[in-house]
Design an enzyme around this catalytic site. Sequence first.
Site, PDB file in Angstrom:
ATOM      1  N   GLU A 424       0.844  -1.198   0.000  1.00 25.20           N
ATOM      2  CA  GLU A 424       0.000   0.000   0.000  1.00 25.20           C
ATOM      3  C   GLU A 424       0.880   1.249   0.000  1.00 25.20           C
ATOM      4  OE1 GLU A 424      -2.184  -0.913   3.534  1.00 25.20           O
ATOM      5  OE2 GLU A 424      -2.950  -2.743   2.602  1.00 25.20           O
ATOM      6  N   ALA A 468      -5.394  -4.324   0.640  1.00 25.11           N
ATOM      7  CA  ALA A 468      -5.855  -5.695   0.894  1.00 25.11           C
ATOM      8  C   ALA A 468      -4.635  -6.530   1.289  1.00 25.11           C
ATOM      9  CB  ALA A 468      -6.520  -6.263  -0.363  1.00 25.11           C
ATOM     10  N   GLU A 469      -4.447  -6.695   2.605  1.00 20.62           N
ATOM     11  CA  GLU A 469      -3.207  -7.321   3.083  1.00 20.62           C
ATOM     12  C   GLU A 469      -3.107  -8.799   2.713  1.00 20.62           C
ATOM     13  OE1 GLU A 469      -5.062  -5.232   4.809  1.00 20.62           O
ATOM     14  OE2 GLU A 469      -3.693  -3.556   5.147  1.00 20.62           O
ATOM     15  N   GLN A 491       1.954  -2.080   5.730  1.00 19.46           N
ATOM     16  CA  GLN A 491       2.176  -0.683   6.128  1.00 19.46           C
ATOM     17  C   GLN A 491       2.374  -0.518   7.640  1.00 19.46           C
ATOM     18  OE1 GLN A 491      -0.961   2.402   5.104  1.00 19.46           O
ATOM     19  NE2 GLN A 491       0.520   2.635   3.449  1.00 19.46           N
ATOM     20  N   ASP A 494       0.090  -3.533  12.893  1.00 20.10           N
ATOM     21  CA  ASP A 494      -1.280  -3.610  13.415  1.00 20.10           C
ATOM     22  C   ASP A 494      -2.284  -4.086  12.364  1.00 20.10           C
ATOM     23  OD1 ASP A 494      -0.776  -1.522  15.964  1.00 20.10           O
ATOM     24  OD2 ASP A 494       0.422  -1.204  14.173  1.00 20.10           O
ATOM     25  N   HIS A 539      -1.446   1.778  15.863  1.00 20.26           N
ATOM     26  CA  HIS A 539      -0.217   2.108  15.132  1.00 20.26           C
ATOM     27  C   HIS A 539       1.010   1.822  15.983  1.00 20.26           C
ATOM     28  CE1 HIS A 539      -3.321   4.517  13.112  1.00 20.26           C
ATOM     29  NE2 HIS A 539      -2.590   4.352  12.027  1.00 20.26           N
TER      30      HIS A 539
END
Length: 739
Positions: A424, A468-469, A491, A494, A539
């Site tokens: 991303e 979309a991980e 990214q 978390d 985060h």
Amino acid sequence: MATTKTDPKLALTANGAKKNKVYEGLTREQIIQAYRFMYTSRRIDDREILLKRQQKIYFQMSGAGHEAIGVAAGLALKPGYDWFYPYYRDRALCLALGVKPYDMFLQGVGAANDPSSGGRQMPSHWSYPELHIVTQSSPTGSQILQAVGCAEGGRYFARHPKAAVVPEPKFADYRQFKNVSFQGDEISYVSLGDGTSSEGEFWEAMNAAALGKLPVIFCVEDNGYAISVPVEVQTAGGNISRLVSGFPDFHFEEVDGTDPIASYAAFERAVRHCRAGRGPGFIHAHVTRPYSHSLSDDERLYRADAERERDAARDPVTRTQMFLLREGILDEKGINQLEKEVEAELQAAVDLALEALPPAPESITKYVYSPDIDPASSAFDTQPVAPEVPADGKKIPAKTMADLITATLRDEMKRDERIVIFGEDVGDCSREEYLKRKLVKGKGGVFKLTFGLQNEFGSDRVFNSPLAEAAIVGRATGMATRGLKPVVEIQFFDYIWPAMMQIRDELSVIRWRSNNGFSCPVVIRVAIGGYLTGGAIYHSQCGESVFTHIPGLRVVFPSNAQDAAGLLRTAIRCDDPVLFLEHKRLYREAFGRAPYPGPDYMIPFGKAKIVHPGEDLTVITYGAVVPRALQAAQKIEREQGVKVELIDLRCLNPFDWDTIATSVRKTNRVLVAYEDTLSWGYGAEISARIADQLFDSLDAPVRRVAAKDVFVAYQPILEDAILPQPNDLYLAMKDLAQY
Ligand SMILES: Cc1ncc(C[n+]2csc(CCOP(=O)(O)OP(=O)(O)O)c2C)c(N)n1
Ligand SMILES: [Mg+2]
């Protein structure tokens, strides 16, 4: 149990007039062959069911009702040329592609020479490298994203053929052990059940395939049920074709999947569309499920008799047999002959398989990791290159961890054209014309670590992915299976959880479960950690022990710039999947800056660094706790004369037990410190091993300092109270030293 019988009343003799007739391009001989595969498939299921009841095999999963669509796919596609990501009902497809019944029985008995897995996987979990049937698993749908990545890999090599060439490197890297083959017009086939189309990964894959106009054929084998859940409860509106019809550039087919000829025609059209590069294909095949879901299921508990009878009337094997008779392709004698031949072949195969030897218990640890490259070996131990002293005599500039990660990525991309980077926001700018016209500078990641790489290496090699991980890791896994080296970015740690299925059940286990038939050495870079004053719950998380718990996955966690460069290079050149954890707080910290150590600098995995030598107390830590522990160690030495030996593990799997043991034997006191929550954290394992193996060397209990067992809060006062601080470390050191 429904078995297949010839109805003698329907037998006709061969009709001379029809001898040369073709059916949607299939000759009569091909149709007989198709029937042979279908009949063989059904009879293998029947034999396996019997063997399971006799307790000679341990599991059974049938492909009954799915034979016609499978054979059609097998006839329309090419084994060893196209790529296959089938699911457990695809027995007939596998037979049509060239898998032998004997091989299937070998998996049933769990034989050492089972070519799919060497006794590691259940039957119907296909894996045949030479046929390009890629190892499959049990989680429904986890193969779909990989099929997309596989297609992307094929396209990449077609566009970058030089990348496929194995260079004569000074240093052997993963490329020497990857045979790359590509055709330019190959197709990735992937199948799934109707229920599986409810999985999010299915939709991520459809989206990615459409975005890339990729040559993937999705085949939904719709038998109307997912175990006991009927399709109208599973799929909104009850028809998956209607739901997917808006995806652009697809060729769609909805077909009676119990009719091999109509199914073949549907596949042929989809294949033409894909090979021409016009986009993906989608085949929705209505099939039946004449046996219950598996031997552990009894469908009479949830399906009415009338419904089951309706299904039986559409049975693909019986139906095709009737077609052969009706068309005069085979008469009753011919059918009997064919069936006898199949029975004889299966009997011989079963007899042989029942004699096959089981695998040796000692073999269990084989192929958890690459047998070819050991990233902990001295081959990865290279010296940093001394930086050039500036001509004006000024000091050599020390670079941040962020700088050196970027520099390492850049040099590795220059060295190895198989590296692709995506995730991303990692690209400079997806709207390339802005870059070309120099209207924008580009982004290059939310932390800017990939800044400039798309500009330098092009959009084929560095690009943005959809948000979309699971797709990032799943596509990377498919690409790496083809021989690429994806270095992908998640990214924030978390947000790694949508990718967990792909990491835990696919990426890390593919080599082991296929008995070294396939491998996928992907690097996943992940920004991790707190101490951000404002990062809050989503985060700032750590959680590395969740991943060190996974066999097959290397986990690295550097604390400074030079280590990050050396370990990232090892991660890229090695032959295993690596989770590369980059602490956000350390990206631009003054601590641990260094000049660039050169384009070949590597650090072996599993080698700790002694950051501060000492005799009184050992502190074992890693990541952002290293500078905090160093501060505490310097303070306690200044104030109390206690000399702390501070060990930075750098790599968490494998980890450096020798350095730990040597130090603890010397100091007899040990503190394990980590940023993650205390309970069941990474340090728990280290503490347990010390207690177990170094008990006689201890003069004090093994202590831990870690985060409180809560989430990381937003308000800095709370964050400070939650995460381990230099003073917490100082107090624990003092306490242990005085014990
Ligand atoms: C992710 C996941 N969830 C649940 C299961 C258990 N399970 C195995 S098969 C199955 C039903 C699959 O139905 P469908 O996709 O329609 O395929 P079919 O078996 O009908 O061919 C379920 C729930 C699983 N294997 N994986
Ligand atoms: Mg189903």
